[in-house]
Motif scaffolding. Structure first.
Motif, PDB file in Angstrom:
ATOM      1  N   ARG A  16       0.827  -1.215   0.000  1.00 18.72           N
ATOM      2  CA  ARG A  16       0.000   0.000   0.000  1.00 18.72           C
ATOM      3  C   ARG A  16       0.858   1.261   0.000  1.00 18.72           C
ATOM      4  O   ARG A  16       0.541   2.236  -0.694  1.00 18.72           O
ATOM      5  CB  ARG A  16      -0.937  -0.024   1.209  1.00 18.72           C
ATOM      6  CG  ARG A  16      -1.896   1.129   1.244  1.00 18.72           C
ATOM      7  CD  ARG A  16      -2.882   1.016   2.377  1.00 18.72           C
ATOM      8  NE  ARG A  16      -3.737   2.183   2.426  1.00 18.72           N
ATOM      9  CZ  ARG A  16      -4.574   2.440   3.399  1.00 18.72           C
ATOM     10  NH1 ARG A  16      -4.696   1.596   4.407  1.00 18.72           N
ATOM     11  NH2 ARG A  16      -5.314   3.528   3.371  1.00 18.72           N
ATOM     12  N   VAL A  60      -6.610  -7.876  -6.917  1.00 16.31           N
ATOM     13  CA  VAL A  60      -7.697  -7.326  -6.093  1.00 16.31           C
ATOM     14  C   VAL A  60      -7.156  -6.291  -5.106  1.00 16.31           C
ATOM     15  O   VAL A  60      -7.561  -5.131  -5.134  1.00 16.31           O
ATOM     16  CB  VAL A  60      -8.459  -8.440  -5.337  1.00 16.31           C
ATOM     17  CG1 VAL A  60      -9.584  -7.833  -4.503  1.00 16.31           C
ATOM     18  CG2 VAL A  60      -9.025  -9.465  -6.320  1.00 16.31           C
ATOM     19  N   LYS A  61      -6.221  -6.710  -4.259  1.00 19.56           N
ATOM     20  CA  LYS A  61      -5.719  -5.766  -3.256  1.00 19.56           C
ATOM     21  C   LYS A  61      -4.966  -4.607  -3.900  1.00 19.56           C
ATOM     22  O   LYS A  61      -5.066  -3.465  -3.445  1.00 19.56           O
ATOM     23  CB  LYS A  61      -4.855  -6.497  -2.242  1.00 19.56           C
ATOM     24  CG  LYS A  61      -5.683  -7.427  -1.343  1.00 19.56           C
ATOM     25  CD  LYS A  61      -4.843  -8.352  -0.495  1.00 19.56           C
ATOM     26  CE  LYS A  61      -4.088  -7.651   0.576  1.00 19.56           C
ATOM     27  NZ  LYS A  61      -3.344  -8.602   1.451  1.00 19.56           N
ATOM     28  N   LEU A 108      -7.490  -2.122  -4.926  1.00 12.42           N
ATOM     29  CA  LEU A 108      -8.011  -1.418  -3.753  1.00 12.42           C
ATOM     30  C   LEU A 108      -7.013  -0.411  -3.201  1.00 12.42           C
ATOM     31  O   LEU A 108      -7.393   0.683  -2.767  1.00 12.42           O
ATOM     32  CB  LEU A 108      -8.404  -2.427  -2.667  1.00 12.42           C
ATOM     33  CG  LEU A 108      -9.658  -3.253  -2.966  1.00 12.42           C
ATOM     34  CD1 LEU A 108      -9.790  -4.402  -1.978  1.00 12.42           C
ATOM     35  CD2 LEU A 108     -10.903  -2.373  -2.948  1.00 12.42           C
ATOM     36  N   TYR A 109      -5.724  -0.761  -3.226  1.00 12.77           N
ATOM     37  CA  TYR A 109      -4.706   0.183  -2.741  1.00 12.77           C
ATOM     38  C   TYR A 109      -4.663   1.431  -3.618  1.00 12.77           C
ATOM     39  O   TYR A 109      -4.439   2.541  -3.123  1.00 12.77           O
ATOM     40  CB  TYR A 109      -3.334  -0.482  -2.685  1.00 12.77           C
ATOM     41  CG  TYR A 109      -3.192  -1.556  -1.624  1.00 12.77           C
ATOM     42  CD1 TYR A 109      -4.075  -1.646  -0.547  1.00 12.77           C
ATOM     43  CD2 TYR A 109      -2.169  -2.487  -1.695  1.00 12.77           C
ATOM     44  CE1 TYR A 109      -3.948  -2.632   0.410  1.00 12.77           C
ATOM     45  CE2 TYR A 109      -2.027  -3.473  -0.731  1.00 12.77           C
ATOM     46  CZ  TYR A 109      -2.917  -3.547   0.312  1.00 12.77           C
ATOM     47  OH  TYR A 109      -2.776  -4.531   1.268  1.00 12.77           O
ATOM     48  N   ILE A 126      -7.259   2.716  -5.183  1.00 11.51           N
ATOM     49  CA  ILE A 126      -8.436   3.486  -4.779  1.00 11.51           C
ATOM     50  C   ILE A 126      -8.170   4.201  -3.458  1.00 11.51           C
ATOM     51  O   ILE A 126      -8.471   5.390  -3.314  1.00 11.51           O
ATOM     52  CB  ILE A 126      -9.678   2.573  -4.691  1.00 11.51           C
ATOM     53  CG1 ILE A 126     -10.061   2.066  -6.093  1.00 11.51           C
ATOM     54  CG2 ILE A 126     -10.859   3.308  -4.036  1.00 11.51           C
ATOM     55  CD1 ILE A 126     -11.090   0.940  -6.089  1.00 11.51           C
ATOM     56  N   ALA A 127      -7.572   3.489  -2.518  1.00 14.98           N
ATOM     57  CA  ALA A 127      -7.288   4.090  -1.207  1.00 14.98           C
ATOM     58  C   ALA A 127      -6.339   5.277  -1.329  1.00 14.98           C
ATOM     59  O   ALA A 127      -6.460   6.264  -0.591  1.00 14.98           O
ATOM     60  CB  ALA A 127      -6.700   3.045  -0.260  1.00 14.98           C
ATOM     61  N   ASN A 151      -9.886   1.202 -14.469  1.00 15.75           N
ATOM     62  CA  ASN A 151      -9.457  -0.101 -13.974  1.00 15.75           C
ATOM     63  C   ASN A 151      -9.454  -1.114 -15.115  1.00 15.75           C
ATOM     64  O   ASN A 151     -10.481  -1.320 -15.773  1.00 15.75           O
ATOM     65  CB  ASN A 151     -10.378  -0.582 -12.848  1.00 15.75           C
ATOM     66  CG  ASN A 151     -10.315   0.351 -11.648  1.00 15.75           C
ATOM     67  OD1 ASN A 151      -9.323   1.024 -11.414  1.00 15.75           O
ATOM     68  ND2 ASN A 151     -11.389   0.391 -10.877  1.00 15.75           N
ATOM     69  N   ILE A 201     -15.904  -4.180  -7.622  1.00 17.48           N
ATOM     70  CA  ILE A 201     -15.344  -2.999  -6.956  1.00 17.48           C
ATOM     71  C   ILE A 201     -15.502  -1.767  -7.846  1.00 17.48           C
ATOM     72  O   ILE A 201     -15.892  -0.688  -7.368  1.00 17.48           O
ATOM     73  CB  ILE A 201     -13.862  -3.242  -6.589  1.00 17.48           C
ATOM     74  CG1 ILE A 201     -13.764  -4.319  -5.505  1.00 17.48           C
ATOM     75  CG2 ILE A 201     -13.186  -1.948  -6.151  1.00 17.48           C
ATOM     76  CD1 ILE A 201     -12.367  -4.915  -5.348  1.00 17.48           C
ATOM     77  N   THR A 202     -15.209  -1.926  -9.129  1.00 24.33           N
ATOM     78  CA  THR A 202     -15.306  -0.810 -10.065  1.00 24.33           C
ATOM     79  C   THR A 202     -16.730  -0.286 -10.154  1.00 24.33           C
ATOM     80  O   THR A 202     -16.965   0.928 -10.106  1.00 24.33           O
ATOM     81  CB  THR A 202     -14.793  -1.246 -11.459  1.00 24.33           C
ATOM     82  OG1 THR A 202     -13.418  -1.628 -11.339  1.00 24.33           O
ATOM     83  CG2 THR A 202     -14.920  -0.129 -12.482  1.00 24.33           C
ATOM     84  N   LEU A 220     -17.666   1.444  -6.884  1.00 26.92           N
ATOM     85  CA  LEU A 220     -17.013   2.753  -6.832  1.00 26.92           C
ATOM     86  C   LEU A 220     -17.740   3.748  -7.730  1.00 26.92           C
ATOM     87  O   LEU A 220     -17.957   4.901  -7.349  1.00 26.92           O
ATOM     88  CB  LEU A 220     -15.548   2.610  -7.251  1.00 26.92           C
ATOM     89  CG  LEU A 220     -14.709   3.882  -7.290  1.00 26.92           C
ATOM     90  CD1 LEU A 220     -14.626   4.531  -5.909  1.00 26.92           C
ATOM     91  CD2 LEU A 220     -13.312   3.575  -7.819  1.00 26.92           C
TER      92      LEU A 220
END
Length: 198
Positions: free
Chosen positions: A21, A69-70, A73-74, A76-77, A93, A119-120, A123
């Motif tokens: 991350r 996946v992660k 997400l990282y 996005i974060a 994405n 997730i996309t 979001l």
């Protein structure tokens, strides 16, 4: 990066491991430090060491979850708080047609790409009027995808199928199309594949 510079653009880079991350945050921070803002985050990192579930390649499964996946997400974060503060931003994405058409030997890979699709879309629904979110699902693309396949039969079959693969430039043009739309136009999903792909 040389192509960007040859075209008169500026390109910056730092080593980034999307399973960390802090690395993804550092990449976003570099853009902000260099340009004062971030307009678009393209999450393109992905691996696909596909093979039969019976092979029990659990380490490969975990790597796909960590990166596909992660890693998404990282990204996005790292970018979402900045995009919210700017009141503008665009997530692009890169997903896969493997998440649309499920085939043998790709169950875990397809699952990670379906997670990315979910997730996309989530979001996109949460983004409100200021942010844009695009999912691009490429089919067969000329990349090093087969390099990570350790099962020899699966690798041979995939290498044979790659004969129809399209250029990565086609995916880049799809991303550019979504990005260059007016700020109030959100291109949600793009599927791009070779004409010969079933």
């Amino acid at each position: 990066m040389s192509r960007i510079r040859e075209a008169g653009g500026e390109a910056l880079s730092i080593p980034t491991d999307v399973t960390r991350r802090a690395d993804v945050q550092a990449l976003v921070d570099l853009a902000v430090a260099s340009h004062g803002r971030l307009d678009v985050l393209i999450s393109n990192a992905g691996i696909g060491p596909i093979g039969p579930l019976d092979d029990l390649r659990v380490d490969d499964w975990e790597a796909m979850v960590d990166i596909n996946v992660k890693g998404l997400l990282y990204g996005i974060a790292a970018a979402l708080p900045l995009f919210r503060a700017q009141k503008v931003g665009h997530f692009v994405n890169i997903l896969s047609t493997s998440g649309i058409k499920i085939v043998p030997d790709q169950a875990v890979y397809a699952a990670t790409k379906n997670a990315g699709r979910t997730i996309t879309e989530g979001l996109r629904q949460e983004s409100g009027p200021d942010l844009r979110v695009t999912g691009i699902s490429p089919g067969m693309v000329k990349t090093e995808f087969t390099d990570g396949i350790s099962d020899p039969d699966t690798r041979a079959a995939m290498e044979e199928r790659m004969a129809i693969a399209i250029s990565p430039d086609a995916v880049a043009r799809a991303a550019a199309y979504a990005i260059e739309q007016p700020a109030n136009v959100d291109v949600g999903d793009i599927v791009i594949r070779p004409t010969a792909q079933g």
